[in-house]
Design a protein around this motif. Structure first.
Motif, short mmCIF file in Angstrom:
data_model
loop_
_atom_site.label_atom_id
_atom_site.label_comp_id
_atom_site.label_asym_id
_atom_site.label_seq_id
_atom_site.Cartn_x
_atom_site.Cartn_y
_atom_site.Cartn_z
N THR A 138 0.83 -1.20 0.00
CA THR A 138 0.00 0.00 0.00
C THR A 138 0.87 1.25 0.00
O THR A 138 1.81 1.38 0.79
N ARG A 139 0.50 2.18 -0.90
CA ARG A 139 1.22 3.44 -1.03
C ARG A 139 0.23 4.60 -0.84
O ARG A 139 -0.89 4.56 -1.35
N ALA A 140 0.67 5.61 -0.13
CA ALA A 140 -0.16 6.78 0.15
C ALA A 140 0.50 8.00 -0.47
O ALA A 140 1.64 8.34 -0.12
N LEU A 141 -0.20 8.66 -1.40
CA LEU A 141 0.34 9.85 -2.03
C LEU A 141 0.08 11.06 -1.15
O LEU A 141 -1.07 11.36 -0.81
N VAL A 142 1.14 11.77 -0.77
CA VAL A 142 1.04 12.93 0.10
C VAL A 142 1.93 14.04 -0.43
O VAL A 142 2.87 13.81 -1.20
N ARG A 143 1.65 15.27 -0.01
CA ARG A 143 2.54 16.39 -0.36
C ARG A 143 3.69 16.54 0.63
O ARG A 143 4.78 16.95 0.28
N GLY A 175 3.10 10.96 6.83
CA GLY A 175 3.19 9.51 6.97
C GLY A 175 2.72 9.01 8.32
O GLY A 175 2.34 7.84 8.45
N ARG A 176 2.73 9.86 9.32
CA ARG A 176 2.29 9.45 10.66
C ARG A 176 0.80 9.12 10.69
O ARG A 176 0.31 8.53 11.67
N GLY A 209 4.31 0.42 7.89
CA GLY A 209 4.41 -0.49 6.76
C GLY A 209 3.82 0.07 5.49
O GLY A 209 4.10 -0.45 4.40
N VAL A 210 3.01 1.12 5.59
CA VAL A 210 2.50 1.80 4.40
C VAL A 210 3.61 2.67 3.82
O VAL A 210 4.31 3.39 4.55
N GLN A 211 3.80 2.60 2.52
CA GLN A 211 4.82 3.40 1.85
C GLN A 211 4.29 4.80 1.57
O GLN A 211 3.24 4.95 0.94
N VAL A 212 4.99 5.81 2.00
CA VAL A 212 4.60 7.18 1.75
C VAL A 212 5.28 7.65 0.46
O VAL A 212 6.50 7.56 0.31
#
Length: 262
Positions: A38-43, A48-49, A54-57
């Motif tokens: 799982t990957r989370a797209l963030v600015r 990431g917190r 284990g989730v990829q930022v």
């Protein structure tokens, strides 16, 4: 990307666009719970917190395609939970539409798409129109997809968890009278659709009625009619956004997707 290839099996990696929003965070957790990479797209990498360990930022700006890294381009499952409300034309184009356009433009391999828009999206307004144009991009892409139009978030009663899928988008009150559903169930449906062949090429409004929570998502998806092959609009939707009256840039981007030249 070769648009003739379509992903119908569950993806290996799931990227959530709009990951820091109220639905996005739940979608990230749901994808991770189901065992996806799982990957989370963030600015901001500090965000990431918000996610399970284990989730990829993945750092990038969904409104600027040039900032989207390889971890976006090579994802095989995309869950879109982004969006802004209101009638800011520039913002709606950049976010509601632009995020879809930008992610599709950088994909290097076929991906399975789950796109969240909104109940009442076919009722003309600035915000709705740009969400609907985002839907059209997904349909024109040639990729396997599910488009979910949820009702009002978390207005459901404590015993209101039986999911109902509608088609035709005929509820335009602009209030919870259009239907309600919990945020958690929206995230569950989005992520579940990625692994369900019965959900492919389906567009629906998602609401909850009184009764126990739905558990068999495949059976739920199987009841629906698929969008017509080659159509940029959903099955049973009102025909009130003629393509010939759309902005030239929108028509051109749709045409590029259809030919694979984006």
């Amino acid at each position: 990307m070769n648009r003739e290839l379509k992903v119908v099996a569950p993806p290996a990696t799931v990227l959530v666009v709009g990951a820091t929003g109220s639905i996005g965070r739940l979608a990230v957790a749901e994808a991770f719970r189901r065992g996806y990479e799982t990957r989370a797209l963030v600015r901001d990498p500090a965000q990431g917190r918000l996610f399970p360990a284990g989730v990829q930022v993945v750092v990038g700006d969904l409104t600027r395609a040039e900032t989207l890294p390889e971890d976006v381009a090579c994802a095989t499952g995309i869950v879109f939970t982004h969006g802004i409300s209101g009638n800011d034309s520039k913002g709606a184009e950049q976010v509601n539409y632009g995020a879809v356009r930008n992610v599709l433009s950088v994909l290097e391999a076929p991906a399975r798409i789950a796109l969240m828009t909104a109940v009442g999206v076919t009722k003309p307004s600035v915000g709705h129109d740009w969400k609907r144009r985002g839907e059209r991009l997904v349909r024109a892409s040639g990729l396997a997809y599910t488009i979910v139009r949820p009702g009002w978030f978390d207005y459901n009663a404590p015993d209101q968890h039986r999911l109902v899928l509608r088609q035709g988008d005929t509820h335009w009150a602009g209030s919870p009278a259009d239907g309600v559903v919990s945020r958690a169930q929206i995230a569950q449906v989005l992520v579940a659709s990625l692994a369900s062949s019965a959900a492919n090429r389906k567009t629906f409004e998602l609401v909850a009625e009184h009764g126990p929570a739905t558990e068999d998502f495949d059976a739920l998806f199987a009841q629906l009619a698929a969008d017509p092959p080659g159509s940029i609009d959903a099955v049973r939707d009102v025909d009130n956004m003629p393509l010939e009256k759309e902005p030239a840039r929108v028509r051109n981007q749709l045409a590029a997707l259809r030919t694979g030249d984006e």
